[in-house]
Write an enzyme that holds these catalytic residues in place. Sequence first.
Site, PDB file in Angstrom:
ATOM      1  N   LYS A 106      63.609  71.466  20.834  1.00 37.87           N
ATOM      2  CA  LYS A 106      62.645  70.801  20.243  1.00 37.87           C
ATOM      3  C   LYS A 106      62.007  70.034  21.598  1.00 37.87           C
ATOM      4  O   LYS A 106      60.664  69.789  21.377  1.00 37.87           O
ATOM      5  CB  LYS A 106      62.876  69.619  19.334  1.00 37.87           C
ATOM      6  CG  LYS A 106      63.494  70.399  17.945  1.00 37.87           C
ATOM      7  CD  LYS A 106      63.661  68.963  17.139  1.00 37.87           C
ATOM      8  CE  LYS A 106      64.226  69.638  15.793  1.00 37.87           C
ATOM      9  NZ  LYS A 106      64.424  68.565  14.680  1.00 37.87           N
ATOM     10  N   ARG A 131      72.178  53.491  24.360  1.00 38.26           N
ATOM     11  CA  ARG A 131      71.542  53.980  23.116  1.00 38.26           C
ATOM     12  C   ARG A 131      70.676  52.885  22.610  1.00 38.26           C
ATOM     13  O   ARG A 131      69.375  53.138  22.003  1.00 38.26           O
ATOM     14  CB  ARG A 131      72.700  54.441  22.087  1.00 38.26           C
ATOM     15  CG  ARG A 131      73.220  55.692  22.285  1.00 38.26           C
ATOM     16  CD  ARG A 131      72.354  56.970  22.143  1.00 38.26           C
ATOM     17  NE  ARG A 131      72.932  57.921  21.978  1.00 38.26           N
ATOM     18  CZ  ARG A 131      72.303  59.127  22.191  1.00 38.26           C
ATOM     19  NH1 ARG A 131      71.071  59.306  22.304  1.00 38.26           N
ATOM     20  NH2 ARG A 131      72.977  60.499  22.126  1.00 38.26           N
ATOM     21  N   ASP A 144      58.856  66.868  10.935  1.00 36.12           N
ATOM     22  CA  ASP A 144      60.178  66.382  10.260  1.00 36.12           C
ATOM     23  C   ASP A 144      59.414  64.720   9.930  1.00 36.12           C
ATOM     24  O   ASP A 144      59.814  64.239   8.971  1.00 36.12           O
ATOM     25  CB  ASP A 144      61.222  65.953  11.610  1.00 36.12           C
ATOM     26  CG  ASP A 144      61.889  67.128  11.677  1.00 36.12           C
ATOM     27  OD1 ASP A 144      62.023  68.056  10.722  1.00 36.12           O
ATOM     28  OD2 ASP A 144      62.306  67.369  13.008  1.00 36.12           O
ATOM     29  N   THR A 196      64.734  74.281  15.889  1.00 36.29           N
ATOM     30  CA  THR A 196      66.102  73.374  16.111  1.00 36.29           C
ATOM     31  C   THR A 196      66.513  73.150  17.171  1.00 36.29           C
ATOM     32  O   THR A 196      66.151  73.597  18.271  1.00 36.29           O
ATOM     33  CB  THR A 196      67.014  73.769  14.903  1.00 36.29           C
ATOM     34  OG1 THR A 196      67.856  72.587  14.713  1.00 36.29           O
ATOM     35  CG2 THR A 196      67.583  75.085  15.478  1.00 36.29           C
TER      36      THR A 196
END
Length: 279
Positions: free
Chosen positions: A72, A161, A109, A68
Site C-alpha cells: 500500500k 506507537r 478503505d 493489500t
Amino acid sequence: MPARATDARRAAVLGSPIAHSLSPVLHRAAYRELGLAGWSYDRFDVDEAALPGFLEALGPEWAGLSLTMPLKRAVIPLLDGISETAAAVEAVNTVVLAEDGRRTGDNTDIPGMIAALREHGIEQVDSAAILGAGATASSALAALARICTGEVTVYVRSEARAAEMREWGERLDVAVRTADWADAERALRAPLVFATTPAGTADALAAAVPERPATLFDVLYEPWPTELAARWSMSGGAVVGGLDLLVHQAVLQVEQMTGLTPAPLHAMRHAGEKALADR
C-alpha cells in the site's frame, strides 16, 4: 469511459501473502451482476521487490489493481498520481490503469469505512476510541476525521506507537489522546469503538463489554464473529464487521475500474458471506 460487456479487461489483487483474499470473490460477483462477461479478476502473490516489474509488464487490457499488505505504501513512487484521500494516510489500496498507461492511486478503505458505518445508521459521533495503532488504525483515524466532532482516544502498547498516532492526528486535524493498552477496557464505553488489532488480540476485552454498548467496528472478518463482536452483539450493541468494510471498499474499486455505478453491493456481500461459510 464505462466498461462494455464485450470488453476483455483484466484486474487483480496483489499482496503477500494473498491466498486468503476475498477480493476475487467480490469483484467476480460484481462482474457477473453487471454483465461484464469479458472481464476477469485474479490474485497474484507480489512483494515489494517484485512490484515494479509486475507493473511494468502490464498491458493495455489491464483496468485496475487492488493492493493489500505490504504494497500500500510501496506502490506510491510507481504511480503517476494519487488522490487526496490516499495522500492523507500515505496508503494506496486501489490503482486505476488507463489505456494510455497512466496509473492513478486511491484509498477506498477510508470512504469504505464511512459507508459501512452509514449503512448501520452512524453518520456522526462526538467522540470515539481506537484499539491498536497499525496501518488500519490510521485509516480509521482518517475516517473519524470526517465524522467525529470531538476527541479520539487511541489505546496502544508502546510510546513509539502512541507518538505515531498523535502525529497522524496532527496531520489529519483530529484531536487524538493516547492511552496505555492496560486501560483498553475504558475504550468500550465510547460511542464508537474501532477494533483494528490482529485476530485474538482484543478477545480478553469481551468480558468487559458494558451492559449497554454503543457501536463497535471490528475490522476483522475471519474468524467471525470475534469474541469481542459476539459479546457486543449479545449485549445489544451495534456491530459493523470486517466484511462490511471489505465489501464497501470493493464496491468503490469496482466503480472506479469499470466506470459503472452503482456496483452491486448486495450481490458482492452475498458472495463474500458464502465464501466465508464454505471455508
